[in-house]
Design an enzyme around this catalytic site. Structure first.
Site, PDB file in Angstrom:
ATOM      1  N   ASP A   1       0.773  -1.255   0.000  1.00 41.04           N
ATOM      2  CA  ASP A   1       0.000   0.000   0.000  1.00 41.04           C
ATOM      3  C   ASP A   1       0.805   1.306   0.000  1.00 41.04           C
ATOM      4  OD1 ASP A   1      -1.575  -2.088   0.801  1.00 41.04           O
ATOM      5  OD2 ASP A   1      -2.206  -1.186   2.676  1.00 41.04           O
TER       6      ASP A   1
ATOM      7  N   ARG B   1      -7.449  -0.891  11.667  1.00 39.07           N
ATOM      8  CA  ARG B   1      -6.197  -0.429  11.038  1.00 39.07           C
ATOM      9  C   ARG B   1      -6.381   0.615   9.941  1.00 39.07           C
ATOM     10  NH1 ARG B   1      -6.714  -5.882   9.607  1.00 39.07           N
ATOM     11  NH2 ARG B   1      -7.106  -6.306   7.412  1.00 39.07           N
TER      12      ARG B   1
ATOM     13  N   PHE C   1       1.956  -1.042  10.012  1.00 39.03           N
ATOM     14  CA  PHE C   1       1.013  -1.169   8.906  1.00 39.03           C
ATOM     15  C   PHE C   1       0.628   0.210   8.372  1.00 39.03           C
ATOM     16  CE2 PHE C   1      -1.085  -5.666   9.189  1.00 39.03           C
ATOM     17  CZ  PHE C   1       0.169  -6.260   9.118  1.00 39.03           C
ATOM     18  N   SER C   2      -0.310   0.189   7.430  1.00 37.14           N
ATOM     19  CA  SER C   2      -0.629   1.395   6.662  1.00 37.14           C
ATOM     20  C   SER C   2      -1.119   2.558   7.504  1.00 37.14           C
ATOM     21  CB  SER C   2      -1.682   1.061   5.614  1.00 37.14           C
ATOM     22  OG  SER C   2      -1.057   0.377   4.568  1.00 37.14           O
TER      23      SER C   2
END
Ligand code: FRU
Length: 502
Positions: free
Chosen positions: A39, A167, A98-99
């Protein structure tokens, strides 16, 4: 202080990315400095430059513990690599960063908001991952994770929503100076939902509302949300996992959904009016947007698809994963439209143009070929005639080609890369419903070394796919079953880059 994990990643990328020749990368699509990329993260403007971060595993071309890679640019097309920005080096993000997203703070520093993942093994041996939202603040190069992390944790999740899937924060600034943030989540039955939070200072957050939900109609977990005003409406983007197909609008697997509606901030209510796929091709996921200083809403996506990427890469390339072109978004007749950012046009050269060319069987046109190409094509039935099928083959040589075909009587457009030389039986084709308007079709096709992006009917629909065919396959040919008349304007792209390399 740079942690050991971050320093190790920075040393590794510095040393081994030197082995990747620029001829082996796409020219104007971002690829990771080395290793794996998924991503786009933190697409933002900071001190007058565009910054883009990405989900990054430098050590192999497979997904692994997530770091954030980092690039900057002045035009969103030519990117300069900076050292990796963050690495999993804290208890709360030990399994991955994470993103997330980024913005410039009033005091001139840059804020990164990301999901920290902490996976623990329970006594029965099962693994449970906890996802919390975390902050890092920096100067555009080095970032310090905040002592107050995590800023959003399990206690901040409303009852009935997942404590494990929480998330991909997208942070934004409201007109009154407060902060907003959308996050992906799911209900107890596993179906996706987007949560909205607010904060006065960007650090202390309160839950506001559930913006929208899948109700098990459009996939399971909703990942990577974005939420913004566009042309008088509000747009919510999300990338659902585990979709089952809905006609030809949504295909199985991971998809991208655009929900268009209105947002009443006082009533804390998003009212969905329409919904559509964001892209109708094979490789497009997890898009995120930025508002440029001149007021354009520009979106960039991961130009891959989780279902098509396992073992799909070329083993000889030391990178895996590309970003799409940045695309300007607008609404027309209630639909999301996309066009390539206008900066791309500055890199056009050597125009070749034909008008009213008759296509009846197979046709090649002098000057129409190449692997870095911007091509505008309009087709219509030849006067007094009909056609059943029109096809463009590109990245073609004696053995390989990828094709785009349109059958007006079925209103179906198909992209097919079966003959692109891949050695795995992963997803090779996809179909989209493209309305038959008297057999007329307008398309703009952008080829870079390893991808094709097609903008149909002025951007009403897009079709995106990666194509890893050897770069020597540069042919382009046309084919019609029936009689087609075609206008074509073809430009080479980024010839200045190619010339430098000769
Ligand atoms: C989407 C995604 C995100 C997550 C990231 C992990 O592709 O699954 O939800 O933050 O990738 O790399």
């Amino acid at each position: 202080m740079t942690s050991e994990a971050l320093q190790k990643a920075r040393d590794y990328e510095e040393r081994y990315s030197a082995f990747i020749r620029s001829e082996d990368r796409p020219v104007f699509h971002l690829s990771p400095r080395i290793g794996w990329m998924n991503d786009p993260n933190g697409f933002s403007l900071y001190q007058g430059k565009y910054h883009l971060f990405y989900q990054y595993h430098p050590y192999s071309t497979q997904w692994g513990p997530m770091h954030w890679g980092h690039v900057i640019s002045e035009d969103m097309l030519r990117w300069t690599y900076l050292p990796a920005a963050i690495a999993p080096d804290q208890e709360y993000d030990k399994s991955g960063c994470f993103s997330g997203s980024a913005l410039e703070l009033d005091d001139g520093r840059q804020l990164l908001m990301y999901t920290g993942v902490r996976e623990n093994r329970a006594e029965d041996g099962t693994r449970k991952a906890y996802q919390t939202q975390c902050m890092a603040i920096g100067d555009g190069l080095d970032y310090e994770k905040c002592g107050c992390n995590p800023v959003l944790a399990q206690k901040d999740i409303p009852a009935g929503f997942s404590l494990n899937d929480f998330r991909d924060p997208k942070i934004f600034r409201n007109s009154d100076g407060s902060y907003g943030c959308v996050l992906g989540n799911r209900t107890e039955d596993g179906s996706g939902a987007i949560l909205l939070y607010t904060s006065d200072d960007g650090m202390n957050w309160r839950f506001v509302t559930i913006l929208d939900r899948s109700y098990n109609e459009y996939g399971k977990m909703w990942e990577c949300p974005d939420f913004f005003a566009l042309d008088g409406s509000h747009v919510l983007l999300t990338s659902p996992q585990d979709m089952s197909q809905v006609g030809l609008e949504f295909h199985n697997g991971n998809g991208t959904v655009c929900l268009i509606g209105s947002f009443d901030r006082q009533k804390r209510q998003f009212e969905r009016q329409r919904l559509q796929a964001v892209d109708y091709g094979i490789d497009f996921y997890a898009p995120t947007t930025i508002l440029t200083p001149d007021g354009r809403r520009v979106m960039i996506g991961w130009m891959q698809n989780w279902d098509a990427c396992q073992n799909a890469g070329r083993k000889d390339l030391l990178w895996y994963g590309q970003m799409s072109l940045p695309r300007e978004l607008f609404l027309r007749s209630g639909r999301l439209y996309q066009r390539p950012i206008r900066e791309l046009e500055e890199h056009r050269s050597r125009r070749v143009s034909y008008e009213n060319v008759r296509v009846d069987g197979e046709l090649r046109l002098p000057g129409v070929e190449g692997r870095m190409v911007d091509m505008e094509i309009t087709i219509r039935p030849a006067p007094g005639c009909v056609y059943h099928k029109f096809e463009i083959r590109f990245m073609e040589d004696e053995r390989f080609f990828t094709k785009l075909s349109y059958r007006p009587h079925e209103s179906i457009l198909r992209i097919d890369r079966k003959f692109s030389g891949s050695r795995r039986a992963y997803i090779h084709q996809r179909r989209a419903l493209v309305p038959n308007r008297g057999g007329e079709l307008k398309l703009r096709m952008i080829l870079d070394r390893y991808s094709v992006e097609v903008f149909l009917n002025d951007g009403e629909q897009t079709v995106t796919a990666t194509v890893l065919t050897d770069l020597s396959a540069t042919g382009i040919s046309f084919f019609a079953e029936g009689q087609v008349e075609m206008d074509i304007d073809k430009y080479d792209l980024f010839q200045e880059v190619s010339r430098e390399k000769v």
